[in-house]
Design an enzyme around this catalytic site. Structure first.
Site, PDB file in Angstrom:
ATOM      1  N   TYR A   1       0.855  -1.195   0.000  1.00 39.99           N
ATOM      2  CA  TYR A   1       0.000   0.000   0.000  1.00 39.99           C
ATOM      3  C   TYR A   1       0.886   1.238   0.000  1.00 39.99           C
ATOM      4  O   TYR A   1       1.878   1.294   0.719  1.00 39.99           O
ATOM      5  CB  TYR A   1      -0.889   0.012   1.260  1.00 39.99           C
ATOM      6  CG  TYR A   1      -1.636   1.320   1.446  1.00 39.99           C
ATOM      7  CD1 TYR A   1      -2.921   1.482   0.927  1.00 39.99           C
ATOM      8  CD2 TYR A   1      -1.063   2.393   2.114  1.00 39.99           C
ATOM      9  CE1 TYR A   1      -3.602   2.686   1.068  1.00 39.99           C
ATOM     10  CE2 TYR A   1      -1.736   3.599   2.263  1.00 39.99           C
ATOM     11  CZ  TYR A   1      -3.004   3.739   1.739  1.00 39.99           C
ATOM     12  OH  TYR A   1      -3.677   4.931   1.876  1.00 39.99           O
TER      13      TYR A   1
ATOM     14  N   GLU B   1      -3.811   7.606  -3.667  1.00 39.94           N
ATOM     15  CA  GLU B   1      -3.752   6.314  -2.996  1.00 39.94           C
ATOM     16  C   GLU B   1      -3.477   5.234  -4.029  1.00 39.94           C
ATOM     17  O   GLU B   1      -4.198   5.154  -5.032  1.00 39.94           O
ATOM     18  CB  GLU B   1      -5.091   6.059  -2.295  1.00 39.94           C
ATOM     19  CG  GLU B   1      -4.996   5.061  -1.176  1.00 39.94           C
ATOM     20  CD  GLU B   1      -6.282   5.001  -0.351  1.00 39.94           C
ATOM     21  OE1 GLU B   1      -6.169   4.868   0.862  1.00 39.94           O
ATOM     22  OE2 GLU B   1      -7.393   5.086  -0.922  1.00 39.94           O
TER      23      GLU B   1
END
Length: 393
Positions: free
Chosen positions: A113, A201
């Protein structure tokens, strides 16, 4: 528009690629036949078909599927295009899918991530990385906060290679991969700065079996106040993904967000609007919206605000909570009286005013001959509006 503008994944990836962030090969398709053609252009092997809506959790809702051949990709795309996709971020009504992104299938060794967000506390962008990619980062934060590594970026220097290397090693990447990670993270920060983004993101950031790093998903939000500098990004706005009332409100420079309660709120100032929603909840009611008419609202804006509030069929009562500074209380009262007369507002209205010319404003409301309830404190106002909304229901 609200406080930021969202865009689709395929649009975000095009922007990231422009600044040098490696992304998988892929194209957007509006029909199942087009999706099959894209799969052929990608080489005819394994491909991923992803619904393009402004919400996360698409995979769990059936909006992300694999196809081994172009024909299979076409079949899968046929199921996804035209579906109403419900995820934990869309609300129960879901979103209609009008397009899909078709991408080459990746042989994934790891899913990481990587996120870049503006941290208001430090007043800096913060780069966050976690070895637990592909999952909801909120879940990772709640259950294993030690699995999230952060690095604050000084806007004067940008991302320093040393910071990126430290994050890369924290993720457990080997030396060759860390080199690629530094390049990717630097490009990500450059994109963020250059586009006035408020969020980027990448979840997951994929490490392929060959040891390459790719942004397999991308989400970007932009600061509305900076969009005048980026006409090209402003063009990416997809009105079909936004609430019609929110679009209407943006035309009048009103900050409006539609919620699912039945008490309409009209407030000046974002902080006071948040507090007003809280106090309605505290009194046992449910706010139907967030609406900040701004400090310098005039009678015309109040009329427009009322129009938008009344377009929401769920609204059973309205609470107006104004602190009169730039907007004087008598001007507000005049605007409210005019709007109620003109629009024939059918629901009870509670008004709590404080500030400049407050006595004069209250007097005007009393003498208007209309059914307007005035309150002195926010608590009283909230209790009154909840009581009236129940009666109206």
């Amino acid at each position: 528009m609200g406080l930021f503008m969202k865009i689709h994944e395929y649009q975000a990836k095009a922007i990231l690629a422009k600044y040098g962030v490696p992304v998988p090969r892929g194209e957007v398709a509006l029909t199942a036949v087009e999706a099959g053609e894209v799969a052929r252009r990608l080489g005819g092997g394994l491909a991923v078909v992803k619904a393009q809506i402004h919400a996360g959790g698409r995979g769990k809702g059936g909006g992300v599927k694999l196809g081994k051949t172009p024909d299979e990709v076409e079949r899968v795309a046929k199921d996804i295009i035209g579906m109403t996709l419900v995820t934990h971020q869309t609300g129960p009504e879901g979103r209609f899918v009008s397009r899909v992104l078709v991408e080459e299938g990746l042989s994934m060794a790891r899913e990481l991530y990587l996120g870049l967000v503006l941290d208001r506390a430090s007043g800096r962008p913060v780069l966050m990385a976690s070895p637990s990619g592909g999952m909801d980062i909120e879940e990772v934060a709640a259950k294993t906060p030690d699995q999230i590594f952060k690095s604050a970026i000084n806007p004067a220097t940008g991302l320093i290679p040393f910071q990126a290397r430290a994050l890369g090693f924290a993720l457990g990447l080997d030396a060759a991969q860390v080199g690629k990670f530094v390049k990717l993270a630097t490009a990500l920060v450059n994109t963020f700065m250059a586009t006035d983004a408020s969020l980027i993101e990448v979840n997951p950031l994929v490490v392929t079996a060959q040891g390459d790093l790719l942004a397999a998903d991308a989400k970007m939000n932009f600061d509305d106040n900076a969009l005048y500098r980026h006409p090209d990004i402003r063009e990416l706005r997809d009105l079909a993904e936004e609430d019609p009332l929110e679009i209407e409100a943006s035309k009048f420079s009103l900050n409006y967000i539609h919620l699912d309660g039945n008490i309409g709120c009209m407030v000046n100032g974002a902080g006071l609007a948040m507090a007003t929603m809280d106090i309605i909840k505290l009194a046992g009611g449910e706010p139907a919206n967030f609406l900040d008419v701004g400090g310098g609202a005039n009678a015309e804006q109040i009329r427009n605000a009322f129009k938008i509030l009344m377009s929401d069929k769920n609204v059973r009562a309205v609470l107006i909570n104004i602190f009169g500074g730039i907007l004087r209380c008598d001007v507000l009262a005049q605007g409210v009286i005019a709007a109620v007369k003109e629009l024939g507002v059918p629901v009870p209205i509670v008004i709590r005013m404080e500030g400049t010319n407050v006595e004069k404003g209250k007097e005007m409301l009393r003498e208007s001959g209309m059914k307007l309830t005035t309150a002195d404190t926010m608590g009283e106002a909230a209790e009154a509006v909840v009581r009236l909304s129940r009666r109206a229901s």
